[in-house]
Structures are given as C-alpha cells and as structure tokens.
Write an enzyme that holds these catalytic residues in place. Sequence first.
Site, mmCIF file in Angstrom:
data_model
loop_
_atom_site.group_PDB
_atom_site.id
_atom_site.type_symbol
_atom_site.label_atom_id
_atom_site.label_comp_id
_atom_site.label_asym_id
_atom_site.label_seq_id
_atom_site.Cartn_x
_atom_site.Cartn_y
_atom_site.Cartn_z
ATOM 1 C CE LYS A 177 -65.570 81.628 -43.888
ATOM 2 N NZ LYS A 177 -64.317 82.991 -43.421
ATOM 3 C CD GLU A 252 -58.858 79.014 -58.080
ATOM 4 O OE1 GLU A 252 -57.536 78.948 -58.045
ATOM 5 O OE2 GLU A 252 -59.711 80.300 -58.837
ATOM 6 C CB CYS A 286 -56.508 82.497 -58.181
ATOM 7 S SG CYS A 286 -57.376 82.788 -59.936
ATOM 8 C CD GLU A 387 -51.645 82.281 -54.747
ATOM 9 O OE1 GLU A 387 -52.004 81.864 -53.653
ATOM 10 O OE2 GLU A 387 -52.184 81.723 -55.811
HETATM 11 P P1 NAI Z 1 -57.378 81.161 -46.529
HETATM 12 O O1 NAI Z 1 -57.186 80.184 -47.619
HETATM 13 O O2 NAI Z 1 -56.924 81.315 -45.286
HETATM 14 O O3 NAI Z 1 -58.612 81.551 -46.511
HETATM 15 C C1 NAI Z 1 -59.921 81.520 -48.256
HETATM 16 C C2 NAI Z 1 -61.369 81.396 -47.188
HETATM 17 O O4 NAI Z 1 -60.638 80.396 -46.081
HETATM 18 C C3 NAI Z 1 -61.536 82.208 -45.594
HETATM 19 O O5 NAI Z 1 -63.239 82.178 -46.016
HETATM 20 C C4 NAI Z 1 -61.197 81.729 -44.736
HETATM 21 O O6 NAI Z 1 -62.027 82.519 -43.743
HETATM 22 C C5 NAI Z 1 -61.305 80.365 -44.226
HETATM 23 N N1 NAI Z 1 -60.469 79.431 -44.213
HETATM 24 C C6 NAI Z 1 -59.333 79.090 -43.276
HETATM 25 N N2 NAI Z 1 -58.932 79.324 -42.648
HETATM 26 C C7 NAI Z 1 -60.663 77.809 -42.320
HETATM 27 C C8 NAI Z 1 -60.470 76.756 -42.259
HETATM 28 N N3 NAI Z 1 -58.547 75.582 -41.449
HETATM 29 N N4 NAI Z 1 -61.500 75.736 -42.693
HETATM 30 C C9 NAI Z 1 -61.944 76.272 -43.573
HETATM 31 N N5 NAI Z 1 -62.335 77.665 -43.806
HETATM 32 C C10 NAI Z 1 -61.112 78.225 -43.642
HETATM 33 O O7 NAI Z 1 -56.711 82.275 -47.246
HETATM 34 P P2 NAI Z 1 -56.018 83.890 -46.806
HETATM 35 O O8 NAI Z 1 -55.114 83.550 -45.428
HETATM 36 O O9 NAI Z 1 -56.811 85.206 -47.019
HETATM 37 O O10 NAI Z 1 -55.239 84.590 -47.432
HETATM 38 C C11 NAI Z 1 -53.816 83.630 -47.516
HETATM 39 C C12 NAI Z 1 -52.832 83.099 -49.047
HETATM 40 O O11 NAI Z 1 -54.133 82.363 -49.757
HETATM 41 C C13 NAI Z 1 -52.965 84.260 -49.970
HETATM 42 O O12 NAI Z 1 -51.173 85.006 -49.961
HETATM 43 C C14 NAI Z 1 -52.737 84.058 -51.209
HETATM 44 O O13 NAI Z 1 -51.836 83.508 -51.738
HETATM 45 C C15 NAI Z 1 -53.829 82.834 -51.018
HETATM 46 N N6 NAI Z 1 -55.000 82.872 -51.544
HETATM 47 C C16 NAI Z 1 -55.976 82.051 -52.666
HETATM 48 C C17 NAI Z 1 -56.423 82.596 -52.979
HETATM 49 C C18 NAI Z 1 -57.258 82.174 -54.951
HETATM 50 O O14 NAI Z 1 -57.791 82.606 -55.090
HETATM 51 N N7 NAI Z 1 -56.742 80.908 -55.013
HETATM 52 C C19 NAI Z 1 -57.752 83.411 -53.150
HETATM 53 C C20 NAI Z 1 -57.431 83.958 -51.380
HETATM 54 C C21 NAI Z 1 -55.958 83.714 -50.879
#
Ligand code: NAI
Length: 485
Positions: A177, A252, A286, A387
Amino acid sequence: MTLREEKLLIDGQWTASASGETFETRNPATGDVLARIARGGAEDIDRAVAAARRAFESGPWSRFTPADRQALLLRLADLLERDAEDFARTDTLEMGSPIRHTRGSVAMLVDLLRYFAGIARAIEGTTNTTSDPALFACTVKEPIGVCGAIIPWNGPLWASVLKLGPVLASGCTLVLKPAEDASLTPLMLARLALEAGLPDGVFNVVTGFGADAGAALAAHPGVDKIAFTGSEVTGRRIVEASAGNLKRLSLELGGKSPNVVFADADLEKAAAMAVVAAFANSGQVCSAGTRLFVERSVHREFAAEVARIAATLKIGDGLDPQTDLGPLVSARQLDRVCGHMDDALGAGAQAISGGGRLTGGAFDAGFFFPPTVLIEAQDDMRAVREEIFGPIVATLPFDSEEEVVARANATQFGLGAGVWTRDLGRAHRMSRAIKAGSVWINCYNRIDPAMPSGGVKASGYGREYGRQHVEEHFQTKSIWIDTSV
Ligand code: NAI
Ligand code: MG
C-alpha cells in the site's frame, strides 16, 4: 493532453478499484496534477490478499527454488538499472526530491536488489546437538507467508524496493500500500517485476488512503506480517489492528535524532555533514539529525557556519540538476512545518537562516521551505521534541560528555545518532551510551545493504537491510527425528 491513469495491480492484472473511485497526485513544485490513481479500499485489499495467498500456497512461485528467486531478483535489478532515469524523474516529479538525490537513490537500490539476490542463496537452518544421542534434531527456515507493506512518501521507490527485496529473497508474497502522496514509482516497480517474470499474485499493489486501504491491510486476517514505515501515531494504530490475528510486525517510525559535535572534531567536515544530515530531502528523512548538540566553546561559531552553508543551498524545482533542496511533499506537510516554525519562534528560538515559507515567483505555486537553523532553542520546546519532517535544525550547546548523553537520550525516539570527535575512547563510549538503532561516528546517515537499520523505543522495532531483514520473513521450524525407531 489526457491525464495518466493508474490502476491497482492484483493477481497480475491491472484493475480499477472496486468502488471505481480515483484520486489525483500532484507535483509539489508546481501544483500540477500528474496522474489519476485508483483509490483502493477494503474490497480491493481482500482480493489482493487472496491472490497473494494463492500465489504463496500453490502458484508457480511456491515452486521457485532459491536459484530461481536469485535470478529473478538479478533480472529486476537489471531492469531497474535500465529504467533508472525514468524512476528518478518520476519520484522527483511526484514528491519533489532533487533529481541528483533520486538518481543516487536508484543506483543504490539496484545494488540493494543484488544484495538480496545473494541472500536468497544463503538461507540456512541448523542441526542441533541435543542430550539424546538417538535424536536427529534440526531447524529449517520457512517463509512466513503473505506480507503487507505500508510505506510513506519521502522515498517511495526506496521504500518499495526495501519491502519487496526480502519478500522475494525469502519466498513470501506481498501486498503493498503506497502513500497517497507518492504512488507512481511503486506502480512502476510492479510493472518491472512482471517484466522480470514474477508470477501473478506475488506482488500486488493497492493504492489508496491510509484510513481505508491501509487500515484494511493492517487488520486483514489473511496477512501474516506487516512492515510499516511512517509516523509513530499511525504505527500505534497498526499495532492495534494487528492484534486480530497476531501478525508479526516490523515498524520504522522516524525519530528526533541527535547529532553531537565535540570541540575536538574536524569541525569543517562536521558542519558540512550537519547540513546534509538535517536538510537532505528537505528534512523529510526518518533519521535526519535534527537536534544538533554542539560543545559550548564552539557552538556560536559552528551554528553560524551551518547557517552559512545552508544559505548557499539552491532551492527550487527538483528537476533542475542544480537544485539542492526541492519543495516539501504537499501543502499538508508545509502547514505542519510552518506550525512547528511558528511554535519555535513563539517559544523564544531564533532562526539564523531560513525561518518561514518561501514565496514570490515560482515559489508561490509549490510548497517551498528554506533550510532553517535555530539558536536559543531549548530541549523541551515542541520543535525540539517532535519529529518535524522539514528542513529545521535546532542547535543546542552542551558542556560535558555525560550531560550530552543524558540530553541526547531524553527523547521517546531512538533511530539514529551522529557523533563527531577525534578522541577514540570518547567515540567508543558515545557509541555505547546513546540509545539508538544506529550510531554514526564522524559520518552521518550511512547506508549499506549489509548493515541493519532500525529503531529502539518509539522509533519502532525490527531491522531492515542485512541478513536480519530477510530472516524476519522466516519462521523457524524445529524437526525432531527419533532414530531409534
Ligand atoms: P503516516 O504515518 O500517516 O503515513 C504513512 C503511511 O501510512 C501512508 O501510506 C498512509 O496512507 C498509511 N496510513 C495512514 N493511516 C493509516 C492507518 N490508520 N492504517 C494503516 N495505514 C495508514 O504519515 P503522514 O501523515 O504521511 O506524515 C505525518 C508525519 O509522519 C510526518 O510529518 C513525519 O513526521 C512522519 N513520517 C515519518 C516517516 C518515516 O520515515 N519514519 C515517513 C513519513 C512520515
Ligand atoms: Mg505529490
């Protein structure tokens, strides 16, 4: 011009979503719509998981030998190398990262696939010496089954390859996904996998939103393991959703990584790398080094040098080969970063470079934020605790090794950490004292296929890269043979 339309890949077929709904993906440098993407939901996830199950249990893939899987991974690597420029440009267009950066990423991912191809041939169980001489006891590694992967937008091809490689090396199958902000290169990778000869159903891609497609995948009873990269908040939801069938998880979840500079370090190199650590990919990394601890005797001067280098970075459309910093991925991400900026300034921090959204001319259409160096920041400010995922670094003076260890560790996260010193004893002490999955001494954010990467505490669990990454896709079966019979 007709808009590019992208479908879901389920069981080797490109199909519209069950609902027929789609969503748009945009170029964050210009705001232009790039493509219309199928919006998958629970029903599509159901079909994809069923296809992955069939492929795993009884399809041609279930008869692939390690040699077959290795050959397939090597073909996929060759195809990715062939299409490298197209992949690099597409990631740049969709999520803004400079083309120099995305080109470098594709080259590393070709190498990563070749690494996993090697591991596919090096899977070993054990023969175990028990206290019963009549017993022949051994273990075999069996692929865990159907894997799900939910990935973020900050490196869409990177995350896709990183999830797919060990799945193929181990003989599992995958439902991926992608993030709603960056679906195009994951879909392109799926197309290449079919071209490489991957049988139907082994790699399925269901594009869509987290709340429906993502949540359905995380909760699905037919999925044996989920690999998630993203926010800590969503990570917790995935853990809850996994309880239904007690899925194996690897998470992660980002961090707030310390980068610690002692006065005895090669300060020129440390400053140059502090800029890369904090601002590469516009800070949407990250393991970004966002808490820059600097020994007090050199703090002012060092912060000024970091700000000076930051101000020389060229900000613009990622397609321009001169660009050092592209836009943030989306309006939503820009809002988040601006919120943190206002908060930090309101709490008394000062920006000695950057400090607010870039506007005027071509900047108005996109989501541009300049590299920002903060002084007068405090450890307990929100911008120093949470973050940000944007190009903001807080410089924080410290007085002693003991003090900086305590402050570096005073965070819920523990992904990466940098230490800059010429003192060998201190380098060793620091590498042991800092609570993080990776510690880089006199370097930052190094990646190699052979080195595991992952977090401690709220940065998650499980490791990616290295042998351990592939091992996490196996379960160990113990076989007992009584030879006295
Ligand atoms: P997110 O964690 O919500 O999104 C990441 C993935 O999870 C996307 O594919 C999203 O569609 C999916 N997702 C969202 N809600 C879900 C749920 N309830 N069940 C299953 N999958 C779900 O992150 P977002 O909103 O894109 O970014 C928010 C913050 O997250 C950023 O500002 C950053 O701080 C952090 N982040 C950290 C990352 C890392 O590499 N560890 C990568 C992206 C964001
Ligand atoms: Mg986009």
